[in-house]
Design an enzyme around this catalytic site. Structure first.
Site, PDB file in Angstrom:
ATOM      1  N   SER A   1       0.838  -1.200   0.000  1.00  0.00           N
ATOM      2  CA  SER A   1       0.000   0.000   0.000  1.00  0.00           C
ATOM      3  C   SER A   1       0.870   1.245   0.000  1.00  0.00           C
ATOM      4  O   SER A   1       1.997   1.223   0.500  1.00  0.00           O
ATOM      5  CB  SER A   1      -0.888   0.013   1.243  1.00  0.00           C
ATOM      6  OG  SER A   1      -1.557   1.252   1.343  1.00  0.00           O
TER       7      SER A   1
ATOM      8  N   TYR B   1      -1.527  -0.134  10.090  1.00  0.00           N
ATOM      9  CA  TYR B   1      -1.598  -0.695   8.740  1.00  0.00           C
ATOM     10  C   TYR B   1      -0.340  -0.323   7.959  1.00  0.00           C
ATOM     11  O   TYR B   1       0.300  -1.161   7.322  1.00  0.00           O
ATOM     12  CB  TYR B   1      -2.851  -0.131   8.052  1.00  0.00           C
ATOM     13  CG  TYR B   1      -3.115  -0.634   6.659  1.00  0.00           C
ATOM     14  CD1 TYR B   1      -3.505  -1.948   6.437  1.00  0.00           C
ATOM     15  CD2 TYR B   1      -3.025   0.225   5.561  1.00  0.00           C
ATOM     16  CE1 TYR B   1      -3.774  -2.402   5.150  1.00  0.00           C
ATOM     17  CE2 TYR B   1      -3.301  -0.221   4.278  1.00  0.00           C
ATOM     18  CZ  TYR B   1      -3.670  -1.527   4.075  1.00  0.00           C
ATOM     19  OH  TYR B   1      -3.948  -1.969   2.804  1.00  0.00           O
TER      20      TYR B   1
END
Lengths: 432, 242
Positions: free
Chosen positions: B135, B148
């Protein structure tokens, strides 16, 4: 979650709906305290895909195939898959959709719920005729397996049932074997409306027939245009159309008296020879407007109205003439007028639109009362001819006209799921 | 072509798989939920591909070795795609360390554990592509989702080292860094102009594999955005609310 979802024509204006967006069959649920409506890809023109004050169940997340029998040409897929996505899988195997509408961006569920038709109704009927079965989720928790043999009343009610009988979760369709995806076409110049009817009678052996007419022509030239007929042919695979896009909505409609007049005049002179044959690729024959993404934006922020009606064969010629007369007198005109014949194949659904006769489709930029008045005059002609207006394209027909065109509407209403509603149904049945 | 997909029921994985689904290609699909796996496998089979499914709880590290050997039993893989993950609730993680560690395991260490097994498989084979969806969040820690981000950064750093190791034997290691993508994982976000569809990411992944790319931002404009984000001096960055 609340999101704005509109219909293709931009009329009525898109409204905010609470939405649910399932990605798995198990996630399909019924919102407490409000009615929902399955929403596919938003390609219907008016309010059959709208549910003001209610919920929309966005179906595009359910787009998986279930099985594809390459020997029998039988395909089963979730309702949110688009017809274009299906064709991408079936075409290389030599199978084509037996009925396809003018855009490949409609979903399978929407094709069933609106019982869409194509250019071959005279031979193949409408989409519903080729649906073998589907599953229908009801708000009482049942899933009804519907076919001509089981739950037949729900089968008939859901084909053309505007999504009101439950949520169609997956559909099995019998495909049509074709030699190739391309179409051998013949484009014939027509001098007037009378020639359309003559050509139409002479073309019943062709798989596909359609005509485009210049609605600005008057008098003896009324109905001039092109008659296009074609059959599937072997040919090299379709090179992808170069897609163009309308990047934003202009402040005013670019489709107005001037551009309509200019376009129609140019278009009706594009071919001087009486007849031209060519091999057209699938996309340019079936889906010419898909090549221009967001073409609906050309009509500006007020959007447009489409009027599609069917006129019974017996009176079609005089009723068409009367309609075209009104439109050319009005001077506004429609960008392109599509005229085609439906065959006398019995409708599959209770509310199916296609029936024996001639269907006429016209687009008008929405200019307020004058547009509505013109369409009301067209309604009067349709009604007097005992024809019907197509719900999937409609945003304004009167409830009493709808109930006259579709006298069996109460049969559908009786099978409607109590947890489902739509803007269209509220409007034409007075249901709230 | 033999393709293994971990997290095969994710939206990006499904759309990527559809691009490779044709006669002659064979999939091994790995995910936690057997019912969803069946739906995905049916879809790929209808498109002409062969499919096998394996269920795995990604955080059950003891099950990894068995799953990996089952996934390569029939054929050596040409392509491995790892697409599993969750979007942790950052604020809940701040209050609950056990939850935070679990989220870190799901999005970070579970990937490392599996990659460690598959690395030997690809090394022995001497060809193929390992593709992992990380990501843009891994490029820099931001207060809104650094748990995350940290997990994805760990995976990206691991991939960088693995690429260094496997480049010698002809295996490409591809780090896919998507920006905002409209998937079930991000269902609760309101979507703006920067949002992409999983179909677009899938097309980008297919292209990255064909071109044997290393690190790919998807859509491409995220490369420029992250270049700026990475280069904001920390003195300023720490005062921002990102």
């Amino acid at each position: 979650m609340s999101e704005q979802h509109g219909s293709w024509s931009g009329f009525p204006e898109p409204t905010h709906h609470s939405v649910s967006a399932p990605h798995w069959q198990a996630e399909l649920n019924w919102p407490a305290g409000s009615r929902t409506l399955a929403y596919g890809n938003g390609r219907s023109y008016g309010d059959v895909c709208q549910n003001p004050g209610g919920n929309l169940t966005l179906m595009r997340g359910l787009s998986r195939l279930r099985f594809f029998d390459r020997e029998k040409g039988l395909i089963c897929a979730e309702a949110g898959v688009t017809l274009g996505e299906l064709l991408a899988v079936t075409e290389p195997a030599g199978w084509f959709l037996p009925v396809t509408p003018g855009t490949q961006f409609v979903t399978l569920g929407g094709a069933v719920a609106n019982d869409v038709h194509g250019k071959n109704h005279h031979l193949r009927g409408s989409f519903g005729h080729h649906v073998q079965s589907f599953n229908l989720l009801r708000s009482d928790g049942r899933t009804l397996a519907c076919s001509r043999e089981s739950n037949a009343e729900y089968f008939r009610a859901s084909i053309g049932g505007l999504g009101l009988t439950g949520i169609i979760t997956d559909v099995t369709v019998q495909l049509m074997r074709v030699p190739g995806p391309a179409i051998k076409t013949e484009t014939l110049r027509m001098a007037n409306l009378h020639e359309f009817f003559e050509l139409n009678r002479a073309s019943s052996d062709f798989e596909y027939t359609v005509s485009w007419i210049d609605c600005t022509a008057r008098g003896k030239q009324m109905g001039r245009g092109f008659f296009i007929r074609g059959d599937h042919t072997e040919s090299p695979p379709t090179p992808p159309l170069k897609r163009k896009s309308v990047p934003l909505t202009p402040p005013l409609s670019l489709i107005n008296r001037l551009s309509v007049q200019a376009f129609n005049t140019l278009y009706s002179h594009k071919q001087w020879r009486k007849s031209v044959t060519s091999v057209q690729q699938r996309d340019s024959f079936f889906y010419p407007l898909d090549g221009l993404r967001h073409w609906n934006r050309l009509y500006g922020p007020k959007g447009f109205l489409q009027y599609q009606c069917v006129l019974p064969s017996l009176v079609a010629e005089s009723a068409c003439e009367e309609m075209l007369g009104h439109i050319s007198d009005n001077g506004g005109g429609s960008f392109l007028v599509v005229l085609k014949a439906f065959g006398d194949i019995a409708p599959e659904g209770i509310l199916s639109f296609p029936r024996d006769g001639i269907t006429l489709a016209l687009d008008f930029p929405f200019e307020g009362k004058p547009t509505l008045d013109l369409l009301a005059r067209l309604d009067a002609i349709t009604r007097a001819a005992h024809g019907a207006v197509y719900p999937a394209k409609d945003a304004r027909m009167r409830g009493e006209d709808f109930r006259f065109y579709y006298p069996d509407w109460q049969q559908l209403d009786a099978l409607r799921d109590p947890a489902i509603g739509s803007g269209f149904w509220q409007r034409v049945t007075g249901d709230t | 072509m033999n393709i293994i997909i971990v997290g095969a029921t994710s939206a990006m994985a499904q759309h990527t798989a559809r691009r490779y689904a044709k006669a002659g290609n064979r999939f091994v699909l790995i995910a936690r939920n057997a019912q969803k796996l069946t739906a995905v496998a049916d879809d790929l089979r209808a498109r002409g591909a062969e499919c096998e499914t394996l269920t795995l709880d990604i955080n059950d590290l003891d099950a990894h070795a068995g799953c990996v050997s089952a996934s390569i039993a029939a054929a050596a893989p040409d392509l491995l795609l790892m697409a599993h993950g969750t979007l942790p609730d950052q604020q809940a993680c701040e209050q609950d360390t056990a939850l935070m560690m679990q989220e870190f395991a799901t999005n970070g260490s579970s990937s490392l554990a599996l990659l460690n097994e598959y690395a030997r498989v690809f090394e022995a084979k001497g060809s193929g592509s390992i593709v992992v969806i990380t990501s843009v969040a891994g490029d820099r820690g931001r207060q809104s989702n650094y748990v995350y981000g940290a997990a994805k950064a760990a995976v990206s750093t691991y991939l960088s080292g693995l690429r260094n190791r496997l480049s010698k034997c002809g295996v490409s290691v591809i780090d896919i860094r998507p920006g905002f993508v409209d998937t079930p994982m991000t269902a609760d976000f309101s979507k703006g102009a920067l949002w992409a569809k999983p179909e677009q990411i899938a097309a980008g992944i297919e292209k990255a594999v064909a071109k044997k790319r290393n690190i790919v931002y998807l859509p491409g404009f995220w490369w420029a955005i992250m270049l700026i984000i990475r280069n904001i001096p920390e003195v300023i960055f720490k005062r921002l609310s990102l």
